[in-house]
Design a protein around this motif. Structure first.
Motif, PDB file in Angstrom:
ATOM      1  N   PRO A 335       0.814  -1.231   0.000  1.00 48.83           N
ATOM      2  CA  PRO A 335       0.000   0.000   0.000  1.00 48.83           C
ATOM      3  C   PRO A 335       0.841   1.271   0.000  1.00 48.83           C
ATOM      4  O   PRO A 335       0.416   2.310  -0.516  1.00 48.83           O
ATOM      5  CB  PRO A 335      -0.825  -0.122   1.285  1.00 48.83           C
ATOM      6  CG  PRO A 335      -0.059  -1.063   2.148  1.00 48.83           C
ATOM      7  CD  PRO A 335       0.590  -2.026   1.219  1.00 48.83           C
ATOM      8  N   LEU A 339       0.694   4.827  -2.533  1.00 52.83           N
ATOM      9  CA  LEU A 339       0.819   6.234  -2.152  1.00 52.83           C
ATOM     10  C   LEU A 339       2.000   6.888  -2.873  1.00 52.83           C
ATOM     11  O   LEU A 339       1.924   8.051  -3.292  1.00 52.83           O
ATOM     12  CB  LEU A 339       1.018   6.346  -0.637  1.00 52.83           C
ATOM     13  CG  LEU A 339      -0.189   5.987   0.236  1.00 52.83           C
ATOM     14  CD1 LEU A 339       0.233   5.966   1.689  1.00 52.83           C
ATOM     15  CD2 LEU A 339      -1.309   6.986   0.032  1.00 52.83           C
ATOM     16  N   THR A 356      -6.386   7.144  -4.310  1.00 52.55           N
ATOM     17  CA  THR A 356      -7.435   6.239  -3.825  1.00 52.55           C
ATOM     18  C   THR A 356      -6.749   5.068  -3.110  1.00 52.55           C
ATOM     19  O   THR A 356      -6.172   4.180  -3.735  1.00 52.55           O
ATOM     20  CB  THR A 356      -8.290   5.715  -4.982  1.00 52.55           C
ATOM     21  OG1 THR A 356      -8.857   6.823  -5.691  1.00 52.55           O
ATOM     22  CG2 THR A 356      -9.399   4.823  -4.455  1.00 52.55           C
ATOM     23  N   VAL A 357      -6.806   5.114  -1.787  1.00 49.10           N
ATOM     24  CA  VAL A 357      -6.222   4.050  -0.958  1.00 49.10           C
ATOM     25  C   VAL A 357      -7.279   3.633   0.048  1.00 49.10           C
ATOM     26  O   VAL A 357      -7.785   4.460   0.810  1.00 49.10           O
ATOM     27  CB  VAL A 357      -4.955   4.526  -0.232  1.00 49.10           C
ATOM     28  CG1 VAL A 357      -4.421   3.423   0.688  1.00 49.10           C
ATOM     29  CG2 VAL A 357      -3.892   4.932  -1.229  1.00 49.10           C
ATOM     30  N   ALA A 358      -7.640   2.342   0.042  1.00 50.72           N
ATOM     31  CA  ALA A 358      -8.682   1.829   0.936  1.00 50.72           C
ATOM     32  C   ALA A 358      -8.067   0.771   1.854  1.00 50.72           C
ATOM     33  O   ALA A 358      -8.268  -0.428   1.679  1.00 50.72           O
ATOM     34  CB  ALA A 358      -9.849   1.255   0.140  1.00 50.72           C
ATOM     35  N   THR A 359      -7.321   1.245   2.831  1.00 53.72           N
ATOM     36  CA  THR A 359      -6.713   0.305   3.783  1.00 53.72           C
ATOM     37  C   THR A 359      -7.329   0.426   5.169  1.00 53.72           C
ATOM     38  O   THR A 359      -7.017  -0.381   6.053  1.00 53.72           O
ATOM     39  CB  THR A 359      -5.208   0.574   3.885  1.00 53.72           C
ATOM     40  OG1 THR A 359      -4.991   1.938   4.265  1.00 53.72           O
ATOM     41  CG2 THR A 359      -4.512   0.309   2.561  1.00 53.72           C
ATOM     42  N   HIS A 360      -8.185   1.455   5.361  1.00 52.56           N
ATOM     43  CA  HIS A 360      -8.870   1.683   6.630  1.00 52.56           C
ATOM     44  C   HIS A 360      -7.883   1.806   7.798  1.00 52.56           C
ATOM     45  O   HIS A 360      -8.132   1.289   8.890  1.00 52.56           O
ATOM     46  CB  HIS A 360      -9.865   0.542   6.911  1.00 52.56           C
ATOM     47  CG  HIS A 360     -10.833   0.297   5.798  1.00 52.56           C
ATOM     48  ND1 HIS A 360     -11.847   1.188   5.451  1.00 52.56           N
ATOM     49  CD2 HIS A 360     -10.921  -0.738   4.905  1.00 52.56           C
ATOM     50  CE1 HIS A 360     -12.523   0.710   4.432  1.00 52.56           C
ATOM     51  NE2 HIS A 360     -11.973  -0.450   4.066  1.00 52.56           N
ATOM     52  N   ASP A 361      -6.796   2.511   7.546  1.00 48.33           N
ATOM     53  CA  ASP A 361      -5.815   2.734   8.606  1.00 48.33           C
ATOM     54  C   ASP A 361      -5.131   4.070   8.367  1.00 48.33           C
ATOM     55  O   ASP A 361      -5.643   4.914   7.618  1.00 48.33           O
ATOM     56  CB  ASP A 361      -4.799   1.578   8.668  1.00 48.33           C
ATOM     57  CG  ASP A 361      -4.115   1.334   7.343  1.00 48.33           C
ATOM     58  OD1 ASP A 361      -4.187   2.212   6.458  1.00 48.33           O
ATOM     59  OD2 ASP A 361      -3.482   0.267   7.178  1.00 48.33           O
ATOM     60  N   GLU A 364      -4.616   5.299   4.732  1.00 45.31           N
ATOM     61  CA  GLU A 364      -5.773   5.929   4.069  1.00 45.31           C
ATOM     62  C   GLU A 364      -5.909   7.380   4.499  1.00 45.31           C
ATOM     63  O   GLU A 364      -6.218   8.263   3.682  1.00 45.31           O
ATOM     64  CB  GLU A 364      -7.037   5.137   4.404  1.00 45.31           C
ATOM     65  CG  GLU A 364      -8.280   5.654   3.671  1.00 45.31           C
ATOM     66  CD  GLU A 364      -9.480   4.777   3.917  1.00 45.31           C
ATOM     67  OE1 GLU A 364     -10.606   5.215   3.576  1.00 45.31           O
ATOM     68  OE2 GLU A 364      -9.304   3.662   4.445  1.00 45.31           O
ATOM     69  N   ASP A 365      -5.653   7.686   5.783  1.00 46.36           N
ATOM     70  CA  ASP A 365      -5.671   9.075   6.232  1.00 46.36           C
ATOM     71  C   ASP A 365      -4.583   9.892   5.544  1.00 46.36           C
ATOM     72  O   ASP A 365      -4.791  11.063   5.186  1.00 46.36           O
ATOM     73  CB  ASP A 365      -5.473   9.126   7.746  1.00 46.36           C
ATOM     74  CG  ASP A 365      -6.616   8.457   8.499  1.00 46.36           C
ATOM     75  OD1 ASP A 365      -7.719   8.335   7.909  1.00 46.36           O
ATOM     76  OD2 ASP A 365      -6.394   8.044   9.651  1.00 46.36           O
ATOM     77  N   ALA A 367      -3.433   9.387   2.528  1.00 45.07           N
ATOM     78  CA  ALA A 367      -3.888   9.661   1.165  1.00 45.07           C
ATOM     79  C   ALA A 367      -4.855  10.835   1.141  1.00 45.07           C
ATOM     80  O   ALA A 367      -4.816  11.676   0.226  1.00 45.07           O
ATOM     81  CB  ALA A 367      -4.550   8.408   0.582  1.00 45.07           C
ATOM     82  N   GLY A 368      -5.718  10.950   2.164  1.00 45.58           N
ATOM     83  CA  GLY A 368      -6.623  12.099   2.216  1.00 45.58           C
ATOM     84  C   GLY A 368      -5.867  13.401   2.381  1.00 45.58           C
ATOM     85  O   GLY A 368      -6.229  14.430   1.782  1.00 45.58           O
TER      86      GLY A 368
END
Length: 717
Positions: A335, A339, A356-361, A364-365, A367-368
Motif C-alpha cells: 500500500p 501512495l 485512492t487508498v482503501a486500507t482503513h488505517d 488511508e488518512d 492519502a486524504g
C-alpha cells in the motif's frame, strides 16, 4: 502551467529497509546467543582443562615429595651406626654410608660431621673417600639446622656446572652427640616423575617440568635443558608462581584467575613463545614448583569445533529469517507504493489527480492529506509563479556571487601549494561582479611595507599592447611602498571594508592614495577589504573604478569574502610549504636511521647518507663530516665537492685551529654567512675561499656524553 517532468520513484528502498531491519534484529539475537554460548563453553572447557592439569601437577608434586621423604628416611637409619658399642664407630659409619650409596642411587656423596661440626668421614661416588680431615663446618646451615633437630634441605646447585644437586642433612643420632649426616642427592632422577606426565592429547605436545624457588629448571622431559642450567623465570607462568610466594597466595592453575586457589596468568607460554594452558603445584617444604602445560591450540580444539557448528547454525537461522522478513516486508510495502505512485503524479504537476487508498488505517488518512494538499497547491500555484518572477533577478545576482565564491574555493582546493592562481581568479571575479571595475589589486604586508601580489586591469579602450604594458610598468613601479599612509593600512586599522568615493578630492583619502591619484591626473573611486588571519595583518584587496559613486553594501560584502578567501589561500600555501619541509626533514632522519641500522659496524654508509641529505636539504655544494681522533686531530670522515682533493690534502689538523672547535665549545651550530667578509672566519677557511671562491659555511658539533666526536660541515656558494 508548465509541465514538470515526473520524478522516477526509487523502487524497493522501503522494502529493503524493512527487510534489513528484521534481518538485523533476528541476526543480532542469534549472534548474541551464539556469543554467550561460545563464551560460557570456552570458559567451562578452559577451567576444566586447567583444573585437570592442576590435579596432575599436585600428583607429581606429591610423588616428588614422597621421593625426597624416602631418601630422608634412608638417611635416618645411618644414625644406628653410632649405637654399636662393640665396633669402631667411624668404620661402622663408613660401611653404612657405602650401603646407603648402594641402596639409594640418587645419593652420590655421604659425609659425617661429629658433634663439634668437624667433618670426620666422606664417602663419594665421584671423588676419593676421605677420613679424619677435621674440616670445620660448624657455622654452615647444614650443621646448625640438624643440630637444632630439623632436617636441612639445601638449594639446588649444579655440580661442575652440569647436573642439578641438592644437599640434605639430618642428625646422625638421637641427640647432638651423634653428629650430622650430610648427603648430596642427584636430582636427575626426578626426571622420571615429570617425564611420565602427558597432559591433553597424547600427540598434542603437553609436558610437565619442575623448577626451584629461583625459577631454575630441575626436571624436564628434555634433559638437555636441565643440563644447560636453564632458568624459566622469564616465562609468565613461572614469574606469576614466584610472585605468589611474595604475596603469600596458595598455588594452583596458572592460567585461570583464582581457580582452585591459583594465580591468574592469562599469557602463559612455552619456551618457543607459543600460548599454553598452564597449572602448577608447590612442593612443601622445598619451595619447588611442578608445572603441567599443554598447547592451547590442541586443548581447545573441541571449543573451536563447537564454534564451527555454531556458525553453521547461525547461517541457517539467518537464511530462514531473510526469507520470512522478505515476505513480511512485501506485505507492508504494497500500500505504501500506491501512495508513492500517486504522490509522484502530484509532484509531476498533475494537480487534478486524487489518490485512492482503501486500507482503513493511517495510510488511508495519509492519502486524504495528499488530496487536500493537491487542492491547496492548485490554488497557490499562480501566486507562486509571480513571486518566482519577482525574485529571479535577485537570485541570478546572488547565484553569480555564489558561483564566483565556489569557483574561488575550487581553485583554492586545486592550488594548495601556490596562492597565485587563487589571486588571479579573485581579481577576475572582482572585475566581473563589481560593475565598472577598471582595476583590481591584491597587496601583501611585508613588515612595514606593502608588496604587490597580483593585479588586473580591464581593457576599456583601444589601447595598443605597448600602452597596456606601460600601464603595467607604472603600477608595478609603485611597489613596494610603505604601509603607513596607505589605503591598506586604513582598512587593516578599521578591521572592515573601507571606500573612498573620490580619491583626489575626498577629505579622508590616505596620503599615498591621494598622491597616486595626483600622479594619474584624474580621480577614481577605491574600495579596499583587509586580509587578516587570526588577528595578524596579511594584506588587502582593492578595486578601482572611474565612476565617483559609492559602492553597494553587497559589493562590500563580496569583496570582504574574496579577501577572506585570499587569506585562506595564503595560509594554505604557507602550511603546505611548512608541512613539505617538515616531511622532507623527517624522511631524511628516517633514512639516516635506516642506514645506521643496516651498517652497525661501518659508519661510512651512514656518513654518505647524511651527505646526500645535506646536499638536498641545505643546497650544499661541498658537505663534509670531520672526526676528532684520540690525539685531538681533526680528520676527514667523508667529504664531497669539487675541492675534495684539496680538503683531503689539508687534513688532519689540530682541532683548536678549526671552526669545528668553535662549534664544539659552543655546543651549537656556528654559521658564517660570508667567509671573506666575516672577521671571525679562521685563516684556513679564508685562504680556501680566496683560492676557490667565496662561500657560506655552517658547522654543527658532534658531541656524545660531553665528549667531542667531530662535526658536520655544509657550504654553499
Amino acid at each position: 502551467m508548465p509541465e514538470v517532468p515526473p520524478h522516477k520513484p526509487s523502487r524497493g528502498r522501503l522494502f529493503r529497509q524493512y527487510a534489513l531491519l528484521i534481518n538485523a534484529l533476528v541476526g543480532t539475537l542469534l549472534l548474541a546467543s551464539a556469543v554467550l554460548s561460545l563464551t560460557f563453553s570456552y570458559r567451562e572447557s578452559r577451567d576444566h582443562l586447567v583444573a585437570l592439569q592442576f590435579e596432575q601437577a599436585q600428583g607429581a608434586a606429591a610423588r616428588i615429595e614422597q621421593y625426597i621423604a624416602g631418601i630422608e628416611q634412608q638417611i635416618g637409619w645411618t644414625a644406628l651406626s653410632g649405637m654399636n658399642a662393640g665396633a669402631d664407630p667411624l668404620e661402622a659409619r663408613r660401611i653404612d654410608s657405602l650401603k646407603l650409596l648402594r641402596q639409594v642411587p640418587a645419593i652420590t656423596e655421604v659425609a659425617w660431621l661429629d658433634a663439634q661440626g668437624r667433618e670426620q668421614l666422606r664417602v663419594s661416588r665421584l671423588a676419593l673417600d676421605t677420613q679424619d680431615q677435621g674440616l670445620d663446618r660448624s657455622a654452615e646451615p647444614l650443621f646448625t639446622e640438624p643440630a637444632a633437630g630439623r632436617v636441612w634441605r639445601g638449594p639446588v646447585s649444579f655440580r661442575k656446572q652440569t647436573e642439578p644437586y641438592m644437599t640434605i642433612a639430618r642428625r646422625a643420632g638421637p641427640g647432638r652427640s651423634g653428629g650430622v649426616t650430610v648427603v648430596e642427592v642427584n636430582l636427575k632422577f626426578v626426571w622420571d616423575v615429570v617425564a611420565r606426565i602427558r597432559p591433553g592429547h597424547p600427540d598434542g605436545g603437553g609436558l610437565a617440568y619442575a623448577v626451584d624457588q629461583s625459577g631454575a629448571l630441575i626436571a624436564h622431559p628434555d634433559i638437555s635443558l636441565v643440563l644447560k642450567q636453564t632458568n624459566l623465570r622469564a616465562l609468565p607462568q613461572v614469574a606469576a608462581s614466584l610472585a605468589a610466594d611474595a604475596i603469600d597466595r596458595p598455588p594452583g592453575p596458572a592460567h585461570v584467575a583464582d581457580a582452585a586457589g591459583g594465580v591468574a596468568v592469562e599469557d602463559a607460554q612455552d619456551l618457543a613463545g607459543q600460548p599454553v594452558l598452564s597449572a602448577y603445584a608447590r612442593l612443601e617444604p622445598l619451595g619447588w614448583r611442578v608445572f603441567v602445560e599443554s598447547p592451547r591450540s590442541q586443548t581447545l580444539a573441541p571449543v573451536y569445533a563447537s564454534l564451527q557448528r555454531l556458525g553453521l547454525l547461525l547461517a541457517a537461522g539467518l537464511v530462514i529469517s531473510m526469507m520470512a522478513s522478505a515476505w513480511l516486508a512485501r506485505t507492508l510495502v504494497r500500500p505504501i507504493r500506491q501512495l508513492q505512485d500517486g504522490a509522484a503524479r502530484l509532484a509531476a504537476g498533475d494537480l487534478d489527480h486524487r489518490l485512492t487508498v482503501a486500507t482503513h488505517d493511517e495510510l488511508e488518512d495519509l492519502a486524504g492529506e495528499f488530496n487536500r494538499m493537491a487542492g491547496e497547491l492548485k490554488g497557490s500555484y499562480e501566486g507562486l509563479e509571480r513571486k518566482v518572477r519577482e525574485h529571479t533577478a535577485e537570485l541570478a545576482e546572488a547565484l553569480a556571487r555564489q558561483t564566483a565564491t565556489a569557483e574561488v574555493l575550487q581553485v583554492i582546493g586545486r592550488s594548495v601549494a601556490d596562492a597565485g592562481p587563487v589571486f588571479a581568479k579573485i581579481l577576475e571575479s572582482c572585475e566581473q561582479l563589481i560593475p565598472d571595475t577598471v582595476a583590481s589589486l591584491l597587496d601583501l604586508v611585508d613588515g612595514d611595507r606593502i608588496v604587490l601580489a597580483d593585479f588586473r586591469m580591464r581593457v576599456t579602450d583601444n589601447a595598443t599592447a605597448e600602452v597596456r604594458a606601460a600601464r603595467d610598468r607604472r603600477v608595478r613601479a609603485g611597489y613596494p611602498h610603505p604601509l603607513r599612509g596607505s589605503a591598506t593600512e586604513a582598512a587593516l586599522d578599521a578591521g572592515r571594508v573601507v571606500e573612498f568615493s573620490d580619491t583626489l578630492n575626498g577629505p579622508d583619502t590616505p596620503p599615498q592614495t591621494r598622491e597616486f591619484a595626483l600622479s594619474a591626473g584624474y580621480p577614481f573611486s577605491l574600495m579596499v577589504a583587509p586580509m587578516r588571519w587570526e588577528g595578524r595583518p596579511i594584506g588587502s584587496i582593492g578595486v578601482v573604478r572611474y565612476t565617483l559613486v559609492p559602492f553597494r553594501p553587497k559589493e562590500r560584502e563580496l569583496l570582504q569574502t574574496f579577501a577572506d578567501q585570499a587569506a585562506i589561500a595564503i595560509q594554505n600555501a604557507r602550511l603546505f610549504t611548512e608541512t613539505r619541509e617538515a616531511l622532507e626533514q623527517r624522511t631524511a632522519t628516517t633514512e639516516v636511521l635506516q642506514a645506521i641500522s643496516r651498517s652497525v659496524a661501518d659508519p661510512q654508509p651512514v656518513f654518505e647518507k647524511i651527505l646526500d641529505h645535506c646536499e638536498r636539504l641545505f643546497g650544499s655544494d661541498q658537505p663534509g663530516i670531520f672526526l676528532v681522533d684520540d690525539e685531538g686531530q681533526l680528520r676527514v670522515g667523508a667529504f664531497r665537492g669539487p675541492d675534495r682533493a684539496r680538503v683531503l690534502a689539508s687534513y688532519p689538523k689540530p682541532l683548536g685551529d678549526t671552526l669545528s672547535a668553535v662549534a664544539i665549545r659552543a655546543h651549537r651550530p656556528v654559521e658564517l654567512a660570508d667567509v671573506l667578509a666575516d672577521p671571525a672566519a679562521p685563516a684556513y677557511l679564508r685562504t680556501l675561499a680566496e683560492q676557490t671562491g667565496n662561500f657560506a659555511v655552517m658547522v654543527a658539533p658532534l658531541i656524545h656524553a660531553e665528549r667531542a666526536i667531530g662535526s658536520i660541515v655544509v657550504t654553499r656558494r
